[in-house]
Design a protein around this motif. Structure first.
Motif, PDB file in Angstrom:
ATOM      1  N   ILE A  77       0.843  -1.208   0.000  1.00  0.00           N
ATOM      2  CA  ILE A  77       0.000   0.000   0.000  1.00  0.00           C
ATOM      3  C   ILE A  77       0.874   1.253   0.000  1.00  0.00           C
ATOM      4  CG2 ILE A  77      -2.111  -0.989   0.969  1.00  0.00           C
ATOM      5  CD1 ILE A  77      -1.237   0.040   3.719  1.00  0.00           C
ATOM      6  N   TRP A  82      -1.959   7.565  -3.057  1.00  0.00           N
ATOM      7  CA  TRP A  82      -3.292   7.668  -2.440  1.00  0.00           C
ATOM      8  C   TRP A  82      -3.998   8.975  -2.778  1.00  0.00           C
ATOM      9  CZ3 TRP A  82      -5.927   3.654  -0.721  1.00  0.00           C
ATOM     10  CH2 TRP A  82      -5.203   2.501  -0.433  1.00  0.00           C
ATOM     11  N   SER A  83      -3.246   9.988  -3.204  1.00  0.00           N
ATOM     12  CA  SER A  83      -3.899  11.271  -3.535  1.00  0.00           C
ATOM     13  C   SER A  83      -4.799  11.113  -4.763  1.00  0.00           C
ATOM     14  CB  SER A  83      -2.855  12.350  -3.782  1.00  0.00           C
ATOM     15  OG  SER A  83      -2.148  12.052  -4.976  1.00  0.00           O
ATOM     16  N   ILE A  85      -6.654   8.272  -5.358  1.00  0.00           N
ATOM     17  CA  ILE A  85      -7.585   7.150  -5.164  1.00  0.00           C
ATOM     18  C   ILE A  85      -8.957   7.608  -4.645  1.00  0.00           C
ATOM     19  CG2 ILE A  85      -7.910   4.946  -3.947  1.00  0.00           C
ATOM     20  CD1 ILE A  85      -5.587   5.026  -6.059  1.00  0.00           C
ATOM     21  N   MET A  88     -11.148   2.029  -2.123  1.00  0.00           N
ATOM     22  CA  MET A  88     -10.267   0.910  -1.812  1.00  0.00           C
ATOM     23  C   MET A  88     -11.147  -0.293  -1.486  1.00  0.00           C
ATOM     24  SD  MET A  88      -8.766  -1.293   0.531  1.00  0.00           S
ATOM     25  CE  MET A  88      -9.869  -0.850   1.851  1.00  0.00           C
ATOM     26  N   LEU A 106      -4.521   2.118   6.782  1.00  0.00           N
ATOM     27  CA  LEU A 106      -5.193   2.954   5.776  1.00  0.00           C
ATOM     28  C   LEU A 106      -5.785   4.218   6.398  1.00  0.00           C
ATOM     29  CD1 LEU A 106      -6.897   0.182   3.627  1.00  0.00           C
ATOM     30  CD2 LEU A 106      -4.982   1.640   2.972  1.00  0.00           C
ATOM     31  N   LYS A 109      -3.038   6.504   5.819  1.00  0.00           N
ATOM     32  CA  LYS A 109      -2.566   6.706   4.436  1.00  0.00           C
ATOM     33  C   LYS A 109      -3.630   7.244   3.488  1.00  0.00           C
ATOM     34  CE  LYS A 109       0.918   3.113   4.489  1.00  0.00           C
ATOM     35  NZ  LYS A 109       1.954   4.016   5.005  1.00  0.00           N
ATOM     36  N   ALA A 110      -4.887   6.791   3.638  1.00  0.00           N
ATOM     37  CA  ALA A 110      -5.903   7.127   2.637  1.00  0.00           C
ATOM     38  C   ALA A 110      -6.616   8.425   3.015  1.00  0.00           C
ATOM     39  CB  ALA A 110      -6.915   5.988   2.531  1.00  0.00           C
ATOM     40  N   VAL A 114     -11.446   8.999   0.482  1.00  0.00           N
ATOM     41  CA  VAL A 114     -11.397   7.623  -0.045  1.00  0.00           C
ATOM     42  C   VAL A 114     -12.387   6.725   0.701  1.00  0.00           C
ATOM     43  CG1 VAL A 114      -9.923   5.608  -0.505  1.00  0.00           C
ATOM     44  CG2 VAL A 114      -8.932   7.912  -0.543  1.00  0.00           C
ATOM     45  N   LEU A 116     -13.547   3.232   2.000  1.00  0.00           N
ATOM     46  CA  LEU A 116     -12.777   2.040   2.373  1.00  0.00           C
ATOM     47  C   LEU A 116     -13.742   0.863   2.532  1.00  0.00           C
ATOM     48  CD1 LEU A 116     -10.557   3.801   5.091  1.00  0.00           C
ATOM     49  CD2 LEU A 116      -9.885   3.236   2.727  1.00  0.00           C
ATOM     50  N   THR A 134     -12.051   6.085  10.836  1.00  0.00           N
ATOM     51  CA  THR A 134     -12.566   6.003   9.461  1.00  0.00           C
ATOM     52  C   THR A 134     -13.924   5.300   9.372  1.00  0.00           C
ATOM     53  OG1 THR A 134     -11.148   4.059   9.338  1.00  0.00           O
ATOM     54  CG2 THR A 134     -10.348   6.034   8.227  1.00  0.00           C
TER      55      THR A 134
END
Ligand SMILES: NC(=O)c1ccc[n+]([C@@H]2O[C@H](COP(=O)([O-])OP(=O)(O)OC[C@H]3O[C@@H](n4cnc5c(N)ncnc54)[C@H](O)[C@@H]3O)[C@@H](O)[C@H]2O)c1
Ligand SMILES: O=C(O)[C@@H](O)[C@@H](O)[C@H](O)[C@@H](O)CO
Length: 319
Positions: A77, A82-83, A85, A88, A106, A109-110, A114, A116, A134
């Motif tokens: 990953i 990720w910018s 995406i 996921m 994530l 990172k995401a 995004v 998920l 998240t």
């Protein structure tokens, strides 16, 4: 135009499938057939060539071989930009700790736009999402094997999932040519696996009790009531048949159905004995390389014929 949660037209969107095993490679086909740019994250570098070959063959079979150019395979990953995406889809093994550790990473990172999603077969999304910031943008997105042929996908809402996330996933999956259904409560197994396992529990109990052979159970489903399922689900079929008859039969049969809370020995012993079906050369049936190949070809041919029959009832791919 982009949805507030980042899902616009598939051809304007970018998705990451994490885990490029049995399901991940086929889920990638669902996305790529609608021209969605797709990254597959698979730690086994040696599997990348095979993933690409399999995805390409499945795109070729539906007349879209060039969409393979939209596929990128990476090992981690950390290799994903990720910018770029929007979505996921997690397809890592059905082990809660592996899934939770991935979603924890994530969360950092995401970016917050995004969505998920998890392709878990059984874990409620709230269990995977526990304690994570998240939770609002996490949902279940449960496909069926083979994901690029079986149209259904279940969109599973956890108690904290934003409704807009579920709606965005539903609209997006329709544009990818799938048939999305909404699972409004986060129960283990969602809708379809609860139904499958209710049937499975009875089927394995009938074998355990010596009432039926595996061959006869398969025939009863395929050539009996299962044959009708392409035309009507279990509720609609009883509309045809009459709910009075069904209610009367249910009152007699329900008290005698298996309600075992654990798989009966005839199933539970199989993983212990290493007789797990085609993967080991023996399950309830015996397999050789030749019979596996022939069975897989027959199975895929019949499934594809089913898709042809459903034809106009399926959403049109809308890139
Ligand atoms: N096989 C099915 O019939 C089916 C159907 C629907 C849903 N599912 C669900 O889909 C998920 C994946 O199942 P599968 O059958 O594809 O399993 P699989 O074992 O074939 O594939 C999992 C892949 O994930 C990779 N992986 C492991 N850890 C990883 C990590 N941390 N990051 C990235 N990749 C990692 C593995 O190398 C492997 O290639 C499971 O949750 C399963 O329950 C399976
Ligand atoms: O039938 C399927 O493909 C799915 O429902 C899967 O989630 C899953 O592998 C089941 O077989 C588990 O019972």
């Amino acid at each position: 135009m982009k949805h507030e949660n980042g899902l616009g037209a598939p051809s304007d969107s970018c998705a990451v499938v994490v885990g490029g095993g049995t399901m991940g490679a086929d889920v990638a086909v669902v996305l790529l057939r609608a021209a969605c740019k797709t990254w597959v994250v698979e730690p086994r570098q040696e599997a990348h060539g095979e993933i690409r070959r399999k995805v390409h063959a499945n795109l070729e079979a539906i007349g879209k071989p060039r969409n393979i150019e939209l596929l990128q395979t990476v090992r981690s990953i950390d290799d994903v930009d990720w910018s770029r995406i929007d979505l996921m889809i997690e397809c890592v093994p059905e082990v809660l700790d592996i899934k939770r550790s991935l979603f924890k990473q994530l969360a950092d990172k995401a970016p917050s736009s995004v969505i998920l999603a998890s392709n878990s077969s059984s874990f409620p999304i709230s269990q995977i999402a526990e304690g994570l910031p998240t939770q609002g943008r996490m949902a279940g997105l449960h496909f069926f094997m083979p994901a690029h042929i079986v149209p259904l996908v279940e969109v599973v809402l956890g108690p904290d999932t934003d409704n807009s996330v579920a709606q965005a996933l539903r609209a997006f999956m329709r544009r990818c040519g799938s048939v999305p259904i909404l699972v409004r409560k986060d129960v283990p197994g969602f809708i379809a696996n609860r139904l499958q396992h209710a049937l499975g529990r009875e089927a394995f109990s009938l074998i355990q009790e010596g009432i039926a052979s595996p061959e006869d159970i398969d025939a009863a489903v395929r050539f009996g009531f299962g044959f009708r399922y392409l035309a009507a689900g279990p509720i609609m079929q009883k509309e045809h048949a009459g709910l009075d008859v069904h209610a009367a039969a249910a009152a007699t049969i329900y008290p005698t159905l298996s309600n075992t809370a654990v798989p009966p020995p005839v199933l539970a012993s199989k993983p212990q004995d290493g007789t797990i079906g085609m993967k080991s050369g023996k399950g309830f049936y015996e397999w050789t390389d030749e019979t596996i190949l022939a069975e897989r070809q027959r199975y895929n041919r019949v499934l594809r014929a089913g898709l042809e029959i459903l034809g106009d009832e399926l959403p049109r791919i809308d890139p």
